[in-house]
Design a protein around this motif. Structure first.
Motif, PDB file in Angstrom:
ATOM      1  N   ILE A  55       0.860  -1.114  -0.036  1.00 52.04           N
ATOM      2  CA  ILE A  55      -0.015   0.220  -0.180  1.00 52.04           C
ATOM      3  C   ILE A  55       0.817   1.083   0.163  1.00 52.04           C
ATOM      4  CG2 ILE A  55      -1.808   1.165   1.300  1.00 52.04           C
ATOM      5  CD1 ILE A  55      -2.719  -1.317   0.052  1.00 52.04           C
ATOM      6  N   ALA A  56       0.559   2.210  -0.673  1.00 50.31           N
ATOM      7  CA  ALA A  56       1.365   3.560  -1.002  1.00 50.31           C
ATOM      8  C   ALA A  56       1.264   4.278   0.162  1.00 50.31           C
ATOM      9  CB  ALA A  56       0.912   4.259  -2.053  1.00 50.31           C
ATOM     10  N   THR A  57       2.100   3.959   1.433  1.00 55.61           N
ATOM     11  CA  THR A  57       2.204   4.777   2.584  1.00 55.61           C
ATOM     12  C   THR A  57       3.799   5.175   2.701  1.00 55.61           C
ATOM     13  OG1 THR A  57       2.910   2.822   3.876  1.00 55.61           O
ATOM     14  CG2 THR A  57       0.522   3.212   3.738  1.00 55.61           C
ATOM     15  N   ARG A  69       4.018   0.928  -7.614  1.00 56.37           N
ATOM     16  CA  ARG A  69       3.713  -0.433  -7.572  1.00 56.37           C
ATOM     17  C   ARG A  69       2.967  -0.820  -6.506  1.00 56.37           C
ATOM     18  NH1 ARG A  69       9.375  -0.676  -8.329  1.00 56.37           N
ATOM     19  NH2 ARG A  69       9.315  -1.811  -6.264  1.00 56.37           N
ATOM     20  N   ALA A  70       2.381   0.159  -5.804  1.00 55.27           N
ATOM     21  CA  ALA A  70       1.292  -0.250  -4.571  1.00 55.27           C
ATOM     22  C   ALA A  70       0.069   0.460  -4.725  1.00 55.27           C
ATOM     23  CB  ALA A  70       2.043   0.590  -3.271  1.00 55.27           C
ATOM     24  N   ARG A  71      -1.069  -0.368  -4.182  1.00 52.65           N
ATOM     25  CA  ARG A  71      -2.434   0.055  -4.467  1.00 52.65           C
ATOM     26  C   ARG A  71      -2.405   1.276  -3.315  1.00 52.65           C
ATOM     27  NH1 ARG A  71      -5.310  -5.750  -4.129  1.00 52.65           N
ATOM     28  NH2 ARG A  71      -5.298  -6.234  -6.828  1.00 52.65           N
ATOM     29  N   THR A  72      -3.452   2.276  -3.393  1.00 55.83           N
ATOM     30  CA  THR A  72      -3.580   3.260  -2.359  1.00 55.83           C
ATOM     31  C   THR A  72      -4.428   2.733  -0.917  1.00 55.83           C
ATOM     32  OG1 THR A  72      -6.016   3.764  -3.409  1.00 55.83           O
ATOM     33  CG2 THR A  72      -4.123   4.855  -4.390  1.00 55.83           C
ATOM     34  N   PRO A  73      -4.170   3.630   0.210  1.00 58.57           N
ATOM     35  CA  PRO A  73      -4.680   3.204   1.363  1.00 58.57           C
ATOM     36  C   PRO A  73      -6.279   2.991   1.222  1.00 58.57           C
ATOM     37  CG  PRO A  73      -3.102   4.925   1.585  1.00 58.57           C
ATOM     38  CD  PRO A  73      -3.052   4.776   0.240  1.00 58.57           C
ATOM     39  N   GLU A  86      -1.191  -4.771 -13.160  1.00 57.70           N
ATOM     40  CA  GLU A  86      -0.302  -6.207 -13.075  1.00 57.70           C
ATOM     41  C   GLU A  86       1.083  -5.791 -12.461  1.00 57.70           C
ATOM     42  OE1 GLU A  86       1.135  -5.669 -17.827  1.00 57.70           O
ATOM     43  OE2 GLU A  86      -0.134  -6.952 -17.126  1.00 57.70           O
ATOM     44  N   HIS A  87       1.482  -4.599 -12.422  1.00 61.07           N
ATOM     45  CA  HIS A  87       2.830  -4.329 -11.703  1.00 61.07           C
ATOM     46  C   HIS A  87       2.748  -4.202 -10.117  1.00 61.07           C
ATOM     47  CE1 HIS A  87       4.005  -4.028 -15.781  1.00 61.07           C
ATOM     48  NE2 HIS A  87       3.219  -2.788 -16.143  1.00 61.07           N
ATOM     49  N   ASN A  88       1.527  -4.206  -9.508  1.00 57.90           N
ATOM     50  CA  ASN A  88       1.490  -4.149  -8.085  1.00 57.90           C
ATOM     51  C   ASN A  88       2.580  -5.231  -7.503  1.00 57.90           C
ATOM     52  OD1 ASN A  88      -1.939  -3.718  -8.420  1.00 57.90           O
ATOM     53  ND2 ASN A  88      -0.451  -1.894  -7.822  1.00 57.90           N
TER      54      ASN A  88
END
Length: 286
Positions: A203-205, A220-224, A267-269
């Protein structure tokens, strides 16, 4: 993303450890939009040049989102601070309905590289902090008509590759999960439900950006918000689950949310720690 119609959080009071930023704040903002009250126990009284936000700016954001919130400047490792946070919730909002164990320390070093001081810090914040906050709120949770504990901790994955990757951190996070799963059974007769929630991807923290590879890791992260929406879905689920370890995208899928593009899905997470099928060697260098 708007959640499907479920049980409401209107008037429910959440006590959270941490929450000045990142996943914790995102959960409180999502809950505020559903009418929840929040008490945030966090140390961030003053701005830190390395990290966005303080406990006070978090309160302002929650109030702007339509919720009510109170900041308690303190440390989840200090029993008196934890007791003060719970007392503040009772004095301000009349009780505690939900405990969210969010505060966590991350250290991805092997055993030889984790000093005893750093080891103690990690255990004190992660597993001990989870124990202290939940224990302090127990009497008030028992008095609630829909009491819940939600802990941000992973499934218990005993694959040797995870047991051996960074044992001190693994122990602290699995300790959070085991306590929570234990409480689901210990307090079932008191009407207290307890579940864990963990992200499938990073997660994008600030922690991801600072410790897992900078801005590239953040991309490469998803959002909170994916964790926030999943948390609200668990907390408002009319099925009243307990004793479960949920993954964020599985929760959303069960509630009809399958388009994860708004959360930065691609697909890059990078897949997160402790998830089945993840190879630690594929994670960002640490």
């Amino acid at each position: 993303m708007t959640q499907p119609a479920q049980r409401d959080l209107n008037g429910r009071t959440i006590v959270m450890s941490g929450g000045s930023r990142g996943i914790g704040l995102a959960i409180l903002l999502a809950a505020a939009r559903r009418g929840a009250n929040s008490v945030i126990l966090a140390k961030t009284d003053q701005p830190d040049p390395r990290l966005p936000g303080t406990v006070h700016t978090a309160v302002a954001e929650i109030e702007q989102a339509g919720g009510k919130a109170v900041a308690v400047v303190g440390d989840v490792r200090v029993e008196q601070d934890v007791d003060r946070a719970v007392a503040t919730a009772v004095e301000t909002f009349g009780g505690v309905d939900i405990v969210v164990n969010n505060a966590s320390a991350l250290n991805m070093s092997g055993t030889a590289d984790v000093t005893p001081k750093r080891y103690d810090l990690m255990q004190s914040i992660n597993s001990r902090g989870t124990y202290l906050l939940t224990r302090a709120a127990l009497d008030h949770l028992k008095a609630s008509d829909d009491a819940q504990v939600l802990t941000l901790s992973p499934p218990i994955n005993l694959d040797p590759k995870w047991l051996g990757e960074f044992p001190p951190y693994m122990l602290s996070k699995y300790g959070m999960s085991l306590l929570t799963l234990g409480w689901a059974h210990e307090f079932a007769g008191d009407g207290i439900r307890a579940n864990c929630l963990w992200p499938r991807t990073t997660i994008a923290t600030a922690a991801v950006v600072n410790l897992l590879g900078g801005d590239d890791a953040g991309k490469r992260a998803r959002t909170p918000e994916i964790m926030a929406d999943a948390a609200v879905a668990v907390l408002t689920d009319p099925a009243r689950p307990t004793g479960q370890t949920f993954l964020d995208d599985e929760v959303l899928a069960a509630h009809g949310v399958t388009d994860l593009a708004p959360y930065g899905d691609s697909e890059h997470n990078d897949i997160d720690f402790f998830i089945e099928g993840t190879d630690p060697a594929d994670l960002p260098a640490h």
